[in-house]
Scaffold this motif. Structure first.
Motif, mmCIF file in Angstrom:
data_model
loop_
_atom_site.group_PDB
_atom_site.id
_atom_site.type_symbol
_atom_site.label_atom_id
_atom_site.label_comp_id
_atom_site.label_asym_id
_atom_site.label_seq_id
_atom_site.Cartn_x
_atom_site.Cartn_y
_atom_site.Cartn_z
ATOM 1 N N GLN A 1 0.830 -1.198 0.000
ATOM 2 C CA GLN A 1 0.000 0.000 0.000
ATOM 3 C C GLN A 1 0.864 1.247 0.000
ATOM 4 O OE1 GLN A 1 -2.729 0.373 3.373
ATOM 5 N NE2 GLN A 1 -2.832 2.562 2.993
ATOM 6 N N ARG A 2 1.903 1.272 0.827
ATOM 7 C CA ARG A 2 2.778 2.442 0.894
ATOM 8 C C ARG A 2 3.508 2.655 -0.410
ATOM 9 N NH1 ARG A 2 0.269 4.084 4.539
ATOM 10 N NH2 ARG A 2 0.613 3.657 6.729
ATOM 11 N N ALA A 3 3.940 1.546 -1.004
ATOM 12 C CA ALA A 3 4.734 1.682 -2.223
ATOM 13 C C ALA A 3 3.871 2.136 -3.383
ATOM 14 C CB ALA A 3 5.407 0.360 -2.563
ATOM 15 N N PHE A 4 2.691 1.582 -3.524
ATOM 16 C CA PHE A 4 1.891 1.870 -4.704
ATOM 17 C C PHE A 4 0.763 2.855 -4.457
ATOM 18 C CE2 PHE A 4 4.220 -0.464 -7.546
ATOM 19 C CZ PHE A 4 4.509 -1.725 -7.076
ATOM 20 N N SER A 5 -0.108 2.608 -3.481
ATOM 21 C CA SER A 5 -1.235 3.525 -3.322
ATOM 22 C C SER A 5 -0.834 4.868 -2.758
ATOM 23 C CB SER A 5 -2.284 2.929 -2.383
ATOM 24 O OG SER A 5 -2.570 1.637 -2.743
ATOM 25 N N ARG B 1 2.094 6.304 -2.654
ATOM 26 C CA ARG B 1 3.265 6.924 -3.286
ATOM 27 C C ARG B 1 4.276 7.347 -2.244
ATOM 28 N NH1 ARG B 1 0.561 11.991 -5.750
ATOM 29 N NH2 ARG B 1 -1.543 11.239 -6.098
#
Lengths: 280, 336, 257
Positions: free
Chosen positions: A241-245, A247
Motif C-alpha cells: 500500500q505504501r509503495a503503490f497507493s 506513493r
C-alpha cells in the motif's frame, strides 16, 4: 596461489551477481528509509530520521501482531502435519515414497494465484464445502468461510506445506531407523519413540522447515488480499500500500527494512549453524 | 502441439508490424474496436492493465518508458503534468476532438485538451443482488444495513471510500476540514464492521456469483455485470456520488506518438465511440456518438444519472499536501 | 509391535487437501457457470475462449522466454557457486555462502521492492531484462542449494581414481564430475523453471510495458468477471501437461533402474 585463483574463478560469477542484484538493492532499501518522502511519489532530497520514526505509529502494532501470530500458527500447523507425513514416507518402500513425493509436489507446479483463487471457489458461501458443512450441522447458513482470518490461515498452510515437507523429508531420509527399533526393544511405545528419538534426530530438518515457512509467511500479502477480510491485513499489504497507493517509497522502504531485520535474525543463525556443521 | 504453429505465426507477424503499447484499466476498451484499429493501421496493440492510478504512476516513475497511450483519471493528470511526463498533443492529428462534449471540459483539469483528452465519465455507485436484498434504497446508508453484514464490499480506494462517507454526511469530497474528516472516519469504522472486504475489482465477480450482496463499484463495470446477470441492480445514492473522468494521455517517452494520436482520434470517432460505449458501459462525452447509441443504453441509470443527483456530484481533485489528512484517516480505518 | 496408522491417515488427508483445489479447477473448467459455486452443465466454451484469447498466449510466450533465460543463467551461476562453496573453506566462502542462501529466506515483496529501487536508481527501464535479472537472482540460490546437496553426497574419490587412470584435471571434471552432477543440476534447473513461471510478486514490481507474464495476466483476469473460467481451462491444460511429463519421467526412471 593456484588454488586461490581457482577459488576466485569459481566464486566470482555468482558472488558478483548476488552483490549487484541482491546485496546492493538490500542496502539501497535501507538507505531510502532514511530519506523523506515527497508527495510526487519519489524520494526526497536530504536525509532524515522522520520516516523511520514514523514506524513508531501505533497503527502498525495490530498489523505486526497479526502477521506474527498468523505466521507462527502456519509454521506450527505445517510442522504438525509434515512430521507424521515424513515419518510415514521414510518407512514405506521407495516406490511408494517417490509416488507420494510426486503427489505432494504436483500441485506446487500449478500457478500460485490460481490455487489461491480455487480456494475462493471452494469456500464460496454457496459452494460445496459450505453446503457439506451445513448438511453435517457443523455450520449454519450464515457462517462465512471466506474473507476472514480462518480463510487466510487455511490458505497459508495450504501454500506453505510443501516447503515444510521437503526439508523434513530430506532429513528423514537420512535418519537411521534402526535407532527406533532399539528404542522399542528398550520398552518405548511408538509415540515415545517418535517424540524422543525421531524428532530430535531430524532436528536440523525441523529447524530448516520452520524457518522457511515462518519467513515465507511473514512476507505474504497476496493471500490476505484475496481471501482475507477487512481486518486481516498483514505487513506485506502495508508495504504494498505504501509503495503503490500512497506513493510513499521511503515509508515502504522503512517497513521493508524493519521486516528485513526481523527475517534476518533466524536466517543468519541457520546459515552460520549449517556452515559450521558442514565444516565439522 | 497444435497450438504451436498459430503461436509461431502470431509472434512472427508481430515482428513485421509496429506495436502500440497501451496502459489502461481492465475491460476498458472493446476488443472489436482494437481489432478494427489494428487492421486499419497495420499494427499490433498490446494492452497492459493497472488497477489503480497510483500503481500506474509508481510504475511510470520507476522507469516504465515504453508506453504510448495511458488512461489515467483526471486528478492524476495534474500531477503527471507537473512532473513533466506528458507530451503536448498535436491537434492537427486529432480531427475528432470537435465531438467532445464541452460540458465535460469544465470538470477536468486540462480544459483546452492540450495534453489530455477525456475518454469516459463514470460514477462510483452501489449495486446489489435483487434476489438477496430486501427493500433497497438509493442511499449511502445502505452500508449501515446489519442484515447485509459481511456481504458488503467497499472500495479499497482512499478518495472514493472517504468520499462516500463525506457525501453521506453532506460534505464535499474534497474537503480539507479536520472535523468533517474525523466524522467521516467514524462513519467508515462503522461501515467497516459490515464490510467483508475492501475491494477494487473483485466486487464484480463477487456480486455476480452471490458472494457479495451489496457492493461499492464503478458505474460502467456494474453496467457490464447487469448485462450478464439480470439479478443485479444499481442504486444511485441520492446524497450525491463521486464522478471521475478518465482521460487519454501520451507520455513524453512514447516510442510511437503518431500511432498514439491515431488511436485517440479513432476512439473519438462517433461510430467507434458508440460501439465502445455500449461494450464498456461507461459514457463517452462524445456528442455525436451519444446520438448513435441505443435508447436503453442511455436510459440505464448507471450511464445517465438523474439530474438532481448529478448536481450534487463532484469530481475528485488533487489536494496537494493536504492529502496527508486523508491518508491518516484511511490508515486508521484500515487498521483498527 | 502394532504400527500406528495415524501417520498414514494424516498423509492421505494431506494429499487430498493438497489436491482439492486442483480438482475444483478441473471440474470448473467444464462448468457452464461463470463462478464455479454451483454446477450449471457441461461445456467446452472456456476452452474455445482460451484458444481465442490472444493476450493469454502472448503472456505464455513472455513467461516461457523469461523462464528459459533465467533457468539457464541460474543453472550456470548456481552450479559454479555450489562447486566453490563445497571445495573451499575460507572467509570469502563464508560471505559467499551467506549471500547465496539469503534470497531463499527473503520474502518476495522485499526482493521485488529492493530490485525496483535498484533499477530506479540506475535509470534502467523495466522490461524483459529486469524480469530476467530478478528471476535469475532468486533462482540461482535454489540451484546452488540443490547442487550443493548433491555434492555433499558425492564421492570425490571417484575423481582421484580417474586421475590415477591417467585423466588430467579437466578431463576428470568433464567426464566424471559433470555427468554425475548432471541430475542435481537438472533438478535445480527444473526447480528454477517452476519458480520462474509461477512468480507473481517480484515480477509485478519489475515488469514493464508489454511484459505481462502469465501470473500477471492471471491476476488481472481474476479481477474481471467475464472470462475467468478461461483460466481454469488453461490450468487444466497445464496440470495435464505436468502430469504427463511426470508420468513419463517416472517410467523412464523405472526403465533405467
Amino acid at each position: 596461489m593456484k588454488r586461490r585463483r581457482q577459488e576466485l574463478l569459481l566464486t566470482l560469477p555468482s558472488l558478483a551477481w548476488l552483490v549487484v542484484f541482491f546485496a546492493i538493492p538490500a542496502v539501497l532499501i535501507l538507505a531510502i528509509a532514511f530519506r523523506p518522502g515527497d508527495l510526487r511519489g519519489g524520494v526526497g532530497e536530504g536525509w532524515t530520521l522522520e520516516t523511520v520514526k514514523a514506524l513508531g505509529n501505533p497503527i502498525y502494532l495490530p498489523v505486526m501482531w497479526r502477521t506474527f501470530w498468523l505466521s507462527a500458527a502456519t509454521t506450527l500447523s505445517c510442522l504438525a502435519l509434515a512430521l507424521p507425513m515424513c515419518w510415514h514416507m521414510a518407512r514405506v518402500t521407495p516406490r511408494w515414497r517417490h509416488f507420494l513425493l510426486l503427489l505432494i509436489v504436483l500441485p506446487f507446479l500449478t500457478n500460485f494465484l490460481i490455487r489461491v483463487f480455487a480456494w475462493k471457489s471452494l469456500l464460496h458461501p454457496e459452494g460445496l464445502v459450505k453446503q457439506a458443512l451445513v448438511w453435517l450441522h457443523l455450520a449454519s447458513e450464515d457462517t462465512l468461510l471466506l474473507n476472514n482470518a480462518g480463510a487466510v490461515l487455511l490458505v497459508l498452510i495450504y501454500t506453505q506445506l510443501p516447503f515444510a515437507i521437503l526439508p523434513l523429508y530430506a532429513a528423514a531420509e537420512k535418519f537411521d531407523f534402526t535407532l527406533l527399533d532399539a528404542a522399542r526393544d528398550l520398552g518405548a511405545t511408538g509415540w515415545q519413540a517418535f517424540r524422543k528419538v525421531f524428532v530430535p534426530g531430524i532436528r536440523q530438518g525441523i529447524v530448516a522447515a520452520a524457518v522457511i515457512v515462518l519467513v515465507s509467511s511473514l512476507g505474504q500479502y497476496v493471500i490476505p488480499q484475496i481471501v482475507g477480510g477487512t481486518g486481516d491485513e498483514m505487513i506485506g499489504n502495508k508495504i504494498a500500500q505504501r509503495a503503490f497507493s500512497d506513493r510513499n517509497l521511503p515509508l515502504a522502504s522503512a517497513l521493508s527494512g524493519a521486516l528485513l531485520l526481523i527475517v534476518l535474525i533466524p536466517t543468519l543463525r541457520i546459515a552460520w549453524r549449517s556452515r559450521k556443521e558442514g565444516r565439522d | 502441439m497444435k497450438f504451436l504453429i498459430p503461436l509461431l505465426l502470431f509472434t512472427v507477424s508481430a515482428f513485421g508490424a509496429e506495436t502500440l503499447h497501451v496502459y489502461t484499466w481492465a475491460d476498458y476498451v472493446s476488443p472489436d474496436v482494437i481489432t478494427k484499429f489494428e487492421r486499419a493501421n497495420d499494427c499490433k496493440v498490446v494492452i497492459d492493465t493497472f488497477d489503480s492510478n497510483e500503481t500506474m504512476y509508481a510504475k511510470l516513475k520507476a522507469g516504465a518508458t515504453g508506453y504510448d497511450l495511458i488512461f489515467p483519471t483526471s486528478y492524476m493528470i495534474q500531477l503527471m503534468e507537473q512532473e513533466g511526463l506528458l507530451l503536448d498533443l498535436d491537434s492537427a492529428r486529432l480531427s475528432n476532438l470537435k465531438f467532445i462534449d464541452p460540458d465535460i471540459l469544465t470538470k477536468v483539469h486540462d480544459r483546452t485538451m492540450k495534453r489530455s483528452v477525456p475518454y469516459t465519465l463514470g460514477y462510483a455507485v452501489i449495486a446489489y443482488r435483487k434476489d438477496k436484498v430486501k427493500d433497497p434504497q438509493p442511499t449511502w446508508a445502505m452500508f449501515d444495513r446489519a442484515d447485509l453484514s459481511q456481504r458488503i464490499t467497499l472500495f479499497d480506494d482512499m478518495r472514493e471510500t472517504i468520499g462516500a462517507a463525506l457525501k453521506f454526511l453532506g460534505h464535499s469530497i474534497n474537503t480539507r476540514d479536520d472535523a468533517q474528516l474525523a466524522a467521516a472516519k467514524e462513519v467508515l469504522l462503522r461501515w467497516k464492521k459490515n464490510a467483508a472486504k475492501f475491494d477494487n475489482e473483485g466486487y464484480k465477480a463477487g456480486l455476480d456469483s452471490g458472494e457479495f450482496r451489496l457492493v461499492h463499484g464503478y458505474s460502467g463495470d456494474l453496467f457490464q455485470v447487469t448485462q450478464q446477470n439480470d439479478k443485479v441492480g444499481i442504486l444511485i445514492p441520492r446524497e450525491g456520488v463521486t464522478a471521475s473522468c478518465d482521460e487519454m494521455v501520451i507520455p513524453k517517452s512514447s516510442p510511437q506518438p503518431a500511432l498514439a494520436h491515431a488511436l485517440i482520434n479513432f476512439l473519438l470517432d462517433p461510430k467507434v465511440a458508440a460501439e465502445n460505449m455500449e461494450w464498456m458501459g461507461y459514457l463517452c462525452p462524445n456528442t455525436e456518438a451519444l446520438k448513435l447509441v441505443g435508447k436503453d443504453f442511455l436510459e440505464n441509470p448507471a450511464v445517465t444519472i438523474p439530474a438532481e443527483i448529478k448536481a450534487k456530484s463532484e469530481v475528485i481533485q488533487d489536494l496537494g499536501p493536504d492529502i496527508a489528512k486523508y491518508t491518516k484517516v484511511w490508515d486508521a480505518v484500515k487498521s483498527e | 509391535m502394532k504400527r500406528s496408522s495415524i501417520p498414514l491417515l494424516i498423509t492421505l488427508a494431506v494429499v487430498v487437501f493438497l489436491h482439492a483445489p486442483l480438482v475444483v479447477l478441473i471440474v470448473n473448467s467444464f462448468n457452464a457457470s461463470r463462478f464455479g459455486g454451483t454446477w450449471e452443465g457441461f461445456t467446452w466454451t472456456w476452452y474455445e475462449k482460451l484458444w481465442q484469447a490472444g493476450d493469454v498466449w502472448d503472456s505464455v510466450v513472455v513467461t516461457l522466454k523469461v523462464a528459459i533465460g533465467a533457468t539457464l543463467a541460474s543453472m550456470l551461476l548456481g552450479t559454479l557457486a555450489a562447486l566453490a562453496l563445497h571445495r573451499f573453506r575460507s572467509r570469502l566462502q563464508s560471505v559467499h555462502h551467506t549471500l547465496v542462501m539469503m534470497p531463499l529466506a527473503l520474502p518476495d515483496i522485499l526482493m521485488g521492492m529492493s530490485l525496483l529501487a535498484l533499477f530506479v536508481a540506475l535509470g534502467v527501464q523495466t522490461g524483459m531484462l529486469t524480469i530476467w535479472i530478478a528471476h535469475t537472482t532468486f533462482c540461482t540460490s535454489y540451484v546452488a542449494m540443490v547442487v550443493l546437496g548433491r555434492l555433499q553426497d558425492f564421492d570425490f574419490t571417484l575423481l582421484d581414481a580417474a586421475r590415477d587412470l591417467g585423466a588430467n584435471r579437466s578431463q576428470a571434471a568433464r567426464k566424471v564430475l559433470i555427468p554425475l552432477l548432471a541430475p542435481g543440476i537438472l533438478a535445480g534447473g527444473l526447480l528454477a523453471f517452476t519458480l520462474s513461471i509461477d512468480d507473481y510478486v517480484i515480477t509485478f514490481f519489475v515488469s514493464g510495458p508489454g511484459t505481462t507474464t502469465l501470473p500477471l495476466r492471471v491476476a488481472s483476469m481474476m479481477k474481471t468477471s467475464r472470462n475467468l473460467p478461461v483460466i481454469n481451462a488453461l490450468s487444466t491444460l497445464m496440470i495435464s501437461l505436468t502430469f504427463i511429463a511426470a508420468a513419463l519421467s517416472f517410467r523412464l526412471q523405472r526403465r533405467s533402474s
